[in-house]
Enzyme design. Structure first.
Site, PDB file in Angstrom:
ATOM      1  N   ASP A 197     -19.062 -60.779  -8.206  1.00  0.00           N
ATOM      2  CA  ASP A 197     -17.878 -60.098  -8.734  1.00  0.00           C
ATOM      3  C   ASP A 197     -16.645 -60.981  -8.576  1.00  0.00           C
ATOM      4  O   ASP A 197     -16.327 -61.417  -7.458  1.00  0.00           O
ATOM      5  CB  ASP A 197     -17.685 -58.779  -7.982  1.00  0.00           C
ATOM      6  N   ASP A 198     -15.953 -61.257  -9.682  1.00  0.00           N
ATOM      7  CA  ASP A 198     -14.714 -62.042  -9.667  1.00  0.00           C
ATOM      8  C   ASP A 198     -14.922 -63.481  -9.195  1.00  0.00           C
ATOM      9  O   ASP A 198     -13.970 -64.131  -8.730  1.00  0.00           O
ATOM     10  CB  ASP A 198     -13.647 -61.374  -8.787  1.00  0.00           C
TER      11      ASP A 198
ATOM     12  N   CYS B 113     -15.197 -56.204 -15.076  1.00  0.00           N
ATOM     13  CA  CYS B 113     -16.479 -55.802 -14.500  1.00  0.00           C
ATOM     14  C   CYS B 113     -17.236 -54.752 -15.315  1.00  0.00           C
ATOM     15  O   CYS B 113     -18.382 -54.983 -15.712  1.00  0.00           O
ATOM     16  CB  CYS B 113     -16.284 -55.314 -13.079  1.00  0.00           C
TER      17      CYS B 113
ATOM     18  N   ARG C  62     -20.861 -55.300 -17.290  1.00  0.00           N
ATOM     19  CA  ARG C  62     -22.061 -54.593 -16.843  1.00  0.00           C
ATOM     20  C   ARG C  62     -22.659 -53.754 -17.969  1.00  0.00           C
ATOM     21  O   ARG C  62     -23.877 -53.651 -18.110  1.00  0.00           O
ATOM     22  CB  ARG C  62     -21.729 -53.719 -15.635  1.00  0.00           C
TER      23      ARG C  62
ATOM     24  N   LYS D  75     -22.837 -52.459  -6.574  1.00  0.00           N
ATOM     25  CA  LYS D  75     -21.813 -51.875  -7.436  1.00  0.00           C
ATOM     26  C   LYS D  75     -22.410 -51.347  -8.735  1.00  0.00           C
ATOM     27  O   LYS D  75     -23.218 -51.999  -9.370  1.00  0.00           O
ATOM     28  CB  LYS D  75     -20.753 -52.941  -7.727  1.00  0.00           C
TER      29      LYS D  75
ATOM     30  N   HIS E 146     -20.114 -48.874 -11.103  1.00  0.00           N
ATOM     31  CA  HIS E 146     -18.854 -48.851 -11.856  1.00  0.00           C
ATOM     32  C   HIS E 146     -19.070 -48.615 -13.349  1.00  0.00           C
ATOM     33  O   HIS E 146     -18.482 -49.283 -14.199  1.00  0.00           O
ATOM     34  CB  HIS E 146     -18.057 -50.142 -11.637  1.00  0.00           C
TER      35      HIS E 146
ATOM     36  N   HIS F  51     -14.907 -59.896  -5.017  1.00  0.00           N
ATOM     37  CA  HIS F  51     -13.808 -59.029  -5.427  1.00  0.00           C
ATOM     38  C   HIS F  51     -12.965 -58.672  -4.210  1.00  0.00           C
ATOM     39  O   HIS F  51     -13.480 -58.539  -3.104  1.00  0.00           O
ATOM     40  CB  HIS F  51     -14.382 -57.761  -6.059  1.00  0.00           C
TER      41      HIS F  51
ATOM     42  N   ASP G 202     -19.228 -61.591 -13.293  1.00  0.00           N
ATOM     43  CA  ASP G 202     -18.840 -60.643 -14.339  1.00  0.00           C
ATOM     44  C   ASP G 202     -17.563 -61.011 -15.074  1.00  0.00           C
ATOM     45  O   ASP G 202     -17.277 -60.472 -16.141  1.00  0.00           O
ATOM     46  CB  ASP G 202     -18.733 -59.224 -13.770  1.00  0.00           C
ATOM     47  N   ASN G 203     -16.754 -61.909 -14.502  1.00  0.00           N
ATOM     48  CA  ASN G 203     -15.521 -62.347 -15.157  1.00  0.00           C
ATOM     49  C   ASN G 203     -14.955 -63.508 -14.371  1.00  0.00           C
ATOM     50  O   ASN G 203     -15.495 -63.898 -13.323  1.00  0.00           O
ATOM     51  CB  ASN G 203     -14.491 -61.213 -15.259  1.00  0.00           C
TER      52      ASN G 203
ATOM     53  N   LYS H 279      -9.167 -63.589 -15.210  1.00  0.00           N
ATOM     54  CA  LYS H 279      -9.791 -62.290 -15.458  1.00  0.00           C
ATOM     55  C   LYS H 279      -8.814 -61.408 -16.240  1.00  0.00           C
ATOM     56  O   LYS H 279      -7.605 -61.466 -16.033  1.00  0.00           O
ATOM     57  CB  LYS H 279     -10.123 -61.633 -14.101  1.00  0.00           C
TER      58      LYS H 279
END
Length: 795
Positions: free
Chosen positions: A86-87, A124, A128, A182, A184, A276, A382-383, A443
């Site tokens: 993540d991130d 995110c 996903r 996660k 989300h 993240h 994810d980004n 992002k």
């Protein structure tokens, strides 16, 4: 033989057929024996019906069974693990040029292939959704974060049930399916313990799930974990760490599966919080990076680019762009800023190294079980690196997000505790520029800094090009068909009684073995009004300024075959190409449900959506389960009244009456040594309202009244005992919203709000009833603009 068997001449096996049991009298037994002997040969090996329904006669002898088993995966189907970081930006891992220690991930890249042109959706939830559906994120209803249903097809905030998610298809084809981490992909209103559960992981194809919903989580004391649909108590172990926990659960799923059903392949989605915000890690881990970033982001970024060139993940002639907005040259910072900013990056690097160590644990488990060779591991982010830490970084992301930034000098003084439970930090934007080397922006943006990410595929049985770099274009929407092809599973033509939309991605399995295998080369992008279109070597992109007219946005055109990182804008020299590319973007926007464009800030979307669906009144009769932070009374930033009917035992009773959030961001109403207290926390800031007298014993009515003078920032609070006001206070920093931890009555079940107690601190008395009345009127336009300015959400 036992006595009945001796008398009738039947052996036990014949008796167990039940052919002639139950008649009364010797004559009946004799008749039964005769019939049994006549049919005995038929009963020894009854044949099953091959396909079709069972044949049912009057007796077992006249019938034939039909057996229907669960679906079986294709012979030799691989286990599949998708690891989602993540991130984590394009340049953070060692195998992509980073100086951060990532030996496990580097080893996966060395045993497989990594991609240099992998693209995501810049955030995110959209990424996903595309991964799990094979559809562009707007087509999947996820044009923005999952928390919000904006009322339009491309922005539902949940994937429609008539879309076949990847685990649903794989489970239907004979796979076991697991999620750890996660999710989300839920509307905020649907995250509570009362459901609806329609889009919870175990309703969308996962056999088992150990998960949380939100943007991120507290790494040391997560308050919103679920095991399936059941809430998990907040861990109280002093050595607890979320990345470890998620990996241990994933390893347990794998070990159990191979023990119980070794011939059944599995799909595991391990979705880390890391990296993240909050950037939280054990102090012993961050200490390993002490001094590593004192030279600053300009030096680190340049060094990353040189390593990238040597690794072949970027062309040898690639140049660094200027720092993106929000980041000043390191030499222009004060010594205090440099000290604080370097410390944030030490913590960030340690967070990624902790993630890497856990990937190593998982791979070691696969090797121990003897299943590594036929397990395909896909690692992705994810980004791009996140700008959400603002220009200066923050020891508490809630403080900056809620318009209460912590001065840099105060953050620098927290150096030794940065990254521990005493903080909830995020790095400044200059380090996001490093994370996204050699690309521009961050992002949430459609420029390559927002959508370029690492992608690694390691599958020893099938991917033999060890350590190769693939330069073909790949988008996250292509991974769904890739996984299905690798598994040998066909996507069904219909789902939930409806014909499925055609896939909008294409498999990249041919690239595993072939460095020149063609892939898709056209893709649109949109997030919050930031837009782009990629078509072969050409890239059209615009950065939208929040609140401005979309028609005034400046479109830039880049030739990525000449410069991969959007350095030289060719729009003015190629107006016809701009026009043609813009037409392609507009056609895609209409086809994939992108309209209407929406540039509202996240916090405004959340506030307005929550007010739209908010309950004005709550009537709670304890005991009740904890309530998820998004499915609980939305009192912060609003005028409201909380009235409690309680009973204190003889000799008094102390403890928490109700609490929501944590010491990073939260509020609590509690009793300490007989005195009623209302307290808010927004680390490092605290405000308390303390009654001017002690509470009586026995039954009583308590009330807390909050009145907002200018929403959502300015207001006051007052305490009442049996109708008498006993304290009042005008807030310096009125709490806009609580953190991730749940709402609880009778104790503080999350990461505790107040420093005045430890643990849940349950109330030593009885709470008969809690009544909450909330002013749910919308925020006015003037308040909205002031809020955007205060929180830095104008850009």
């Amino acid at each position: 033989m036992d006595e009945p068997t001796k008398k009738t001449g039947l052996d036990r096996r014949s008796l167990l057929t039940g052919a002639a049991i139950g008649a009364v009298g010797a004559g009946a037994v004799a008749v039964g024996v005769g019939k049994l002997q006549a049919t005995r040969a038929k009963l020894v090996t009854p044949e099953a019906v091959e396909g079709g329904p069972a044949q049912i006669g009057e007796t077992f002898a006249d019938s034939r069974p039909s057996y229907t088993g669960e679906a079986k995966a294709p012979a030799g189907a691989p286990n599949i693990i998708v690891v989602i970081m993540d991130d984590v930006g394009f340049a953070d891992l060692g195998c992509y040029g980073g100086e951060i220690a990532t030996p496990a991930l580097d080893a996966l890249a060395g045993s497989g292939v990594r991609y240099s042109k992998f693209r995501t959706c810049a955030m995110c939830s959209p990424t996903r959704a595309a991964l799990l559906t094979g559809l562009n994120h707007h087509s999947a209803g996820m044009g923005w974060l999952a928390d919000i249903d904006s009322g339009y097809p491309g922005y539902r905030g949940e994937v429609p049930t008539e879309v076949a998610m990847l685990p649903e298809v794989l489970r239907g084809a004979g796979y076991a399916t697991f999620l750890a981490g996660k999710w989300h992909l839920l509307n905020a209103a649907n995250t509570g313990i009362a459901g609806p559960f329609t889009n919870w992981p175990t309703s969308r194809g996962f056999d088992r799930a150990y998960w949380y919903q939100g943007h991120s989580s507290d790494y040391f004391k997560p308050g919103e974990l679920f095991d399936g649909n059941a809430p998990v108590d907040t861990p109280q172990d002093s050595d607890y760490y979320l990345s470890d926990d998620l990996t241990t659960r994933a390893m347990t799923y794998v070990r159990t599966q191979t023990a119980v059903a070794p011939d059944k392949p599995f799909y595991l989605q391990l979705a880390f919080s890391a990296a993240h915000s909050p950037l939280q890690v054990r102090a012993s881990d961050s200490a390993k990076y002490a001094g590593k970033y004192d030279a600053g982001w300009d030096v680190v970024r340049a060094a990353r680019l040189e390593r990238q060139k040597k690794l072949g993940v970027v062309p040898a002639d690639t140049k660094l762009p200027p720092l993106s907005f929000g980041a000043k040259p390191w030499a222009e910072l004060t010594p205090v800023e440099q000290k604080a900013f370097a410390r944030y990056m030490e913590v960030y690097a340690a967070t990624i190294s902790a993630l890497d160590a856990n990937v190593g644990r998982l791979v070691a488990t696969l090797e121990e079980l003897g299943i590594r060779d036929n397990t395909m591991i896909v690692v992705m982010s994810d980004n791009g690196g996140s700008p959400e830490g603002t220009d200066d970084g923050t020891p508490n992301v809630f403080a900056s997000a809620y318009g209460r930034p912590v001065p840099v000098a105060q953050a620098a003084a927290m150096h030794d505790i940065m990254g521990t439970d005493a903080t909830f930090p995020h790095y400044p934007r200059g380090w996001a520029c490093v994370s996204n080397t050699p690309f521009r922006l961050y992002k949430q943006y459609a420029h390559l800094g927002g959508v370029s990410d690492p992608l690694i595929v390691s599958w020893p049985k099938r991917v033999t090009a060890k350590g190769a770099v693939r330069t073909q274009f790949v988008h996250v929407v292509d991974l769904y068909p890739t996984v299905l092809e690798a598994a040998g599973v066909a996507r069904p033509a219909a789902w939930q009684g409806k014909k499925l939309k055609p896939l909008e991605g294409a498999s990249i399995v041919p690239t595993f073995a072939n460095a020149t295998a063609p892939t898709r080369t056209s893709q649109y992008y949109e997030l919050g009004g930031n837009r782009a279109y990629e078509d072969g070597k050409w890239r059209l992109v615009t950065r939208h300024t929040r609140g401005s007219s979309f028609d005034s946005d400046k479109w830039e055109l880049y030739d990525t075959s000449h410069e991969i990182n959007e350095l030289t804008d060719l729009a003015a020299a190629n107006p016809d190409m701009v026009k043609a590319m813009l037409a392609k973007w507009e056609a895609a926007a209409r086809k994939y449900q992108v309209y209407p464009l929406d540039d509202r800030a996240l916090i405004i979307k959340l506030s307005q959506d929550k007010l739209r669906s908010a309950r004005k009144q709550w009537d709670i009769r304890p005991p009740i389960d904890r309530l998820g932070h998004d499915a609980s009374p939305a009192v912060c930033g609003a005028s409201h009244v909380i009235e409690l009917d309680i009973e204190r035992p003889k000799g008094g009773g102390n403890g928490v009456l109700l609490a929501h959030g944590s010491h990073h961001a939260g509020y609590v109403l509690w009793i300490d040594n007989g005195r009623l207290i209302y307290e808010t926390a927004l680390l490092p800031f605290r405000e308390s309202i303390v009654a001017d007298r002690l509470l009586p014993e026995g039954r009583m009515k308590l009330r807390y009244v909050q009145k907002m003078t200018a929403r959502p920032f300015d207001g006051s609070g007052s305490l009442f005992i049996n109708g008498t006001q006993v304290a009042t206070h005008t807030f310096e920093r009125c709490l806009l919203a609580p953190g991730y931890d749940p709402f609880s009555v009778g104790s503080d079940v999350g990461n505790q709000v107040s420093a005045g107690y430890t643990g849940p601190n349950p109330f030593a008395g009885k709470i008969h009833r809690v009544l909450i009345d909330i002013d749910t009127s919308p925020i006015g336009p003037i308040d909205t603009m002031n809020f955007l300015k205060a929180t830095g959400n104008m850009g």
